[in-house]
Motif scaffolding. Structure first.
Motif, short mmCIF file in Angstrom:
data_model
loop_
_atom_site.label_atom_id
_atom_site.label_comp_id
_atom_site.label_asym_id
_atom_site.label_seq_id
_atom_site.Cartn_x
_atom_site.Cartn_y
_atom_site.Cartn_z
N ALA A 279 0.83 -1.21 0.00
CA ALA A 279 0.00 0.00 0.00
C ALA A 279 0.87 1.26 0.00
N GLN A 280 1.95 1.26 0.76
CA GLN A 280 2.84 2.43 0.79
C GLN A 280 3.56 2.61 -0.54
N GLU A 281 3.94 1.50 -1.14
CA GLU A 281 4.60 1.56 -2.45
C GLU A 281 3.66 2.15 -3.49
N ALA A 285 4.23 5.74 -5.35
CA ALA A 285 4.40 5.63 -6.80
C ALA A 285 3.47 6.59 -7.54
N ALA A 286 2.32 6.90 -6.95
CA ALA A 286 1.39 7.83 -7.58
C ALA A 286 1.96 9.25 -7.62
N GLU A 294 7.12 11.85 3.12
CA GLU A 294 8.34 11.13 2.75
C GLU A 294 9.32 11.09 3.91
N ARG A 295 9.36 12.19 4.67
CA ARG A 295 10.31 12.27 5.78
C ARG A 295 9.95 11.33 6.92
N HIS A 502 10.00 3.64 -4.53
CA HIS A 502 8.59 3.96 -4.27
C HIS A 502 8.17 3.53 -2.87
N ARG A 503 8.72 2.43 -2.41
CA ARG A 503 8.32 1.93 -1.09
C ARG A 503 8.79 2.85 0.02
N LEU A 504 10.01 3.36 -0.10
CA LEU A 504 10.54 4.26 0.91
C LEU A 504 11.40 5.32 0.21
#
Length: 567
Positions: A279-281, A285-286, A294-295, A502-504
């Motif tokens: 879900a985070q990826e 990615a969007a 992001e931080r 994208h994940r992190l």
């Protein structure tokens, strides 16, 4: 007289056996294994299984010793067990604060018998309302002894004085340690539950209803003022650790996205980390996200909200059914005026809103015991049912948990070889332990990484993709990409590295790997290389480290070396 004395002795022995039967399984909170991996709970589960087999013995002996007319109080037993264990944990924490005992985590000075100050503070917060209610009861009984007609030196008077002193000391110890844990969730849980317990004991509900009927406007103004004070307190707690609070909010946002993916059937028990990572990826990615997200983004093992985690793993309908069962038990306990154990349940429910207590065995076992205390009548039939249930659970789990515990100890030995770089020797141990530890993401990562170090890309990817179903750590994606790179499959390597960004997106390492991949002779892509190089050199890391500086230096040298070819 002789018969009465014998009955009292038998009753006392029965109570001791009963309390022992309750205390032994709950004492898993004090079990700590330094020979197991940090955070590993199989040692506590093994202790619980052994204790659960002992429980029927204590219960059956207590029922045999006591007369048929004696009703053993399960509520009293679990209440005093929690008071004693909460006091022991508080003393343990004080010893750690003053340097007499080392903590179980290198980054924290205060952990008690836990490996993190968060769950430790939550446990203290759960025991505090029990201490408060028993203290209120002891104080009330103590006041009756001041009447001249009462014998102040009777056995009942001595017992009540001892209970008053014990509960006073327990509350003092917990209140001394709880602030040092710096857990806002625990502070909130302790404050709300203790206020509720005292309000129920003092009859605030009836008083408030009476005031509302007589002075509605004044009551409404007071209620609004109290709400403003609560909002102010919430703001101060937020300001205490703002990034931590934002991190929790972002975590819950991504968890809700994971729930939306499978709202009815859920992702399966134990699959939260994988569902969260996907879900985070997808979210990052969007590209439509705020810089602070992001931080504060990370790779959590838990949702830090038991209600949302239950919805992710079990689905919304089943999670709501379980919550309804808990609320029904709590309602029954309140009707029975068991405010102490109900306060402990309330504290745990509040703490569960922003932490992960039910992922630890001590909270799971204690929570089950508290719910049972809410509805139990303490009849002999119920005690027999508890004996059968405990013995069955312990007997069914014991063999498997002992095997797993032994395997975890051997894993610690294999980890020494892994950390020393003896990957071939470590791989043999990991392969032998795999059938018992294949549900542990950190074990699978180490196993897959050891295979990667030996250039066994295919086997490494097989293990790491299995780890990916149990973890959301982007390093797994990075190593899988490096395996494809070793095998010459550059497109697949690029895909996995991009997934890692994208994940992190706050991590610099996957951008560094992409830059090196685009500089590869067989896969040269100058434009993409320049973009990745810019990100590596300019992106602000979450934590400045030697590794970040080394990556940037290497990318600069790589740029200078390849610059003529790209032009």
């Amino acid at each position: 007289m002789e018969k009465d004395r014998i009955n009292k002795i038998r009753c006392g022995i029965a109570v001791v056996l009963q309390w022992t039967a309750v205390a032994v399984p709950l004492s898993l909170v004090c079990i700590s294994h330094s020979t197991l991996p940090m955070g590993e709970t199989v040692g506590q589960w093994g202790w619980f299984d052994k204790a659960a087999i002992v429980v029927p013995i204590g219960i059956l002996l207590s029922l045999l010793v006591s007369s048929n007319k004696v009703a053993l109080s399960y509520v009293s037993a679990i209440s005093w067990v929690l008071i004693v264990q909460g006091s022991a944990e508080a003393v343990w924490g004080l010893r750690q604060l003053y340097g007499f005992t080392s903590s179980n985590h290198p980054l924290y000075a205060l952990t008690g018998s836990f490996f993190n100050p968060g769950p430790y503070s939550g446990y203290l917060a759960m025991t505090l309302p029990v201490c408060l209610y028993q203290w209120l009861l002891c104080r009330q009984k103590r006041r009756t002894l001041r009447q001249p007609r009462q014998d102040r030196w009777s056995r009942e008077a001595i017992v009540r004085e001892a209970g008053y002193a014990a509960t006073s000391l327990a509350m003092l110890l917990v209140l001394c340690v709880l602030p040092a844990g710096m857990s806002r969730s625990a502070w909130l849980a302790a404050g709300i539950s203790c206020l509720w317990v005292y309000g129920c004991y003092a009859g605030w509900g009836n008083r408030i209803r009476g005031q509302w009927r007589l002075h509605r406007r004044r009551t409404a103004v007071i209620a609004i003022g109290m709400s403003c004070l609560l909002l102010l307190a919430g703001g101060l707690l937020f300001a205490l650790k703002p990034d931590s609070a934002r991190g929790r909010l972002f975590m819950w946002k991504i968890t809700c996205n994971a729930i939306a993916g499978k709202p009815w059937e859920g992702h399966g028990t134990g699959n939260f980390a994988a569902a969260y990572g996907d879900a985070q990826e997808t979210y990052f990615a969007a590209g439509d996200y705020e810089p602070w997200e992001e931080r504060v983004a990370g790779s959590p093992e838990y949702a830090f909200n038991e209600y949302l985690q239950a919805a992710v793993e079990l689905g919304v309908p089943l999670a709501l059914c379980l919550l309804a069962v808990v609320m029904a038990c709590l309602h029954i306990g309140i009707r029975k005026r068991r405010y102490g154990v109900c306060g402990a349940v309330l504290s745990l429910m509040v703490f569960s809103f922003s932490s992960y207590p039910l992922q630890l065995p001590v909270f799971m076992v204690t929570f089950g015991g508290l719910l049972l205390a809410c509805v139990s009548e303490g009849s002999r039939r119920e005690w027999l049912a508890l004996a059968v249930l405990a013995g069955s659970v312990g007997g069914l789990r014991l063999e498997n948990d002992l095997k797993t515990e032994h395997a975890c100890r051997e894993w610690m030995n294999a980890k020494v070889l892994y950390n020393a770089g003896a990957y071939e020797s470590a791989e043999k141990d990991y392969g032998r332990l795999y059938p018992l530890l294949k549900d542990r993401a950190s074990f699978l990562f180490e196993y897959g990484h050891a295979l990667h170090r030996q250039q066994k890309a295919k086997d490494s990817n097989r293990i790491l993709k299995e780890a990916l179903r149990r973890s959301n750590d982007p390093m797994i994606l990075n190593v899988i990409g490096k395996n494809y790179w070793q095998a010459g499959d550059y497109l697949s390597a690029e895909e996995w590295f991009i997934r890692s960004t994208h994940r992190l997106p706050g991590r610099i390492y996957p951008y560094y790997l992409l830059a090196k991949l685009y500089a590869e002779q067989e896969f040269r892509q100058p434009d993409k290389f320049e973009e990745m190089k810019r990100i590596v050199l300019t992106k602000e890391p979450k934590v400045n480290s030697t590794a970040v500086r080394q990556m940037r230096e290497e990318i600069k040298k790589l740029r200078n070396h390849k610059q003529g070819k790209y032009e």
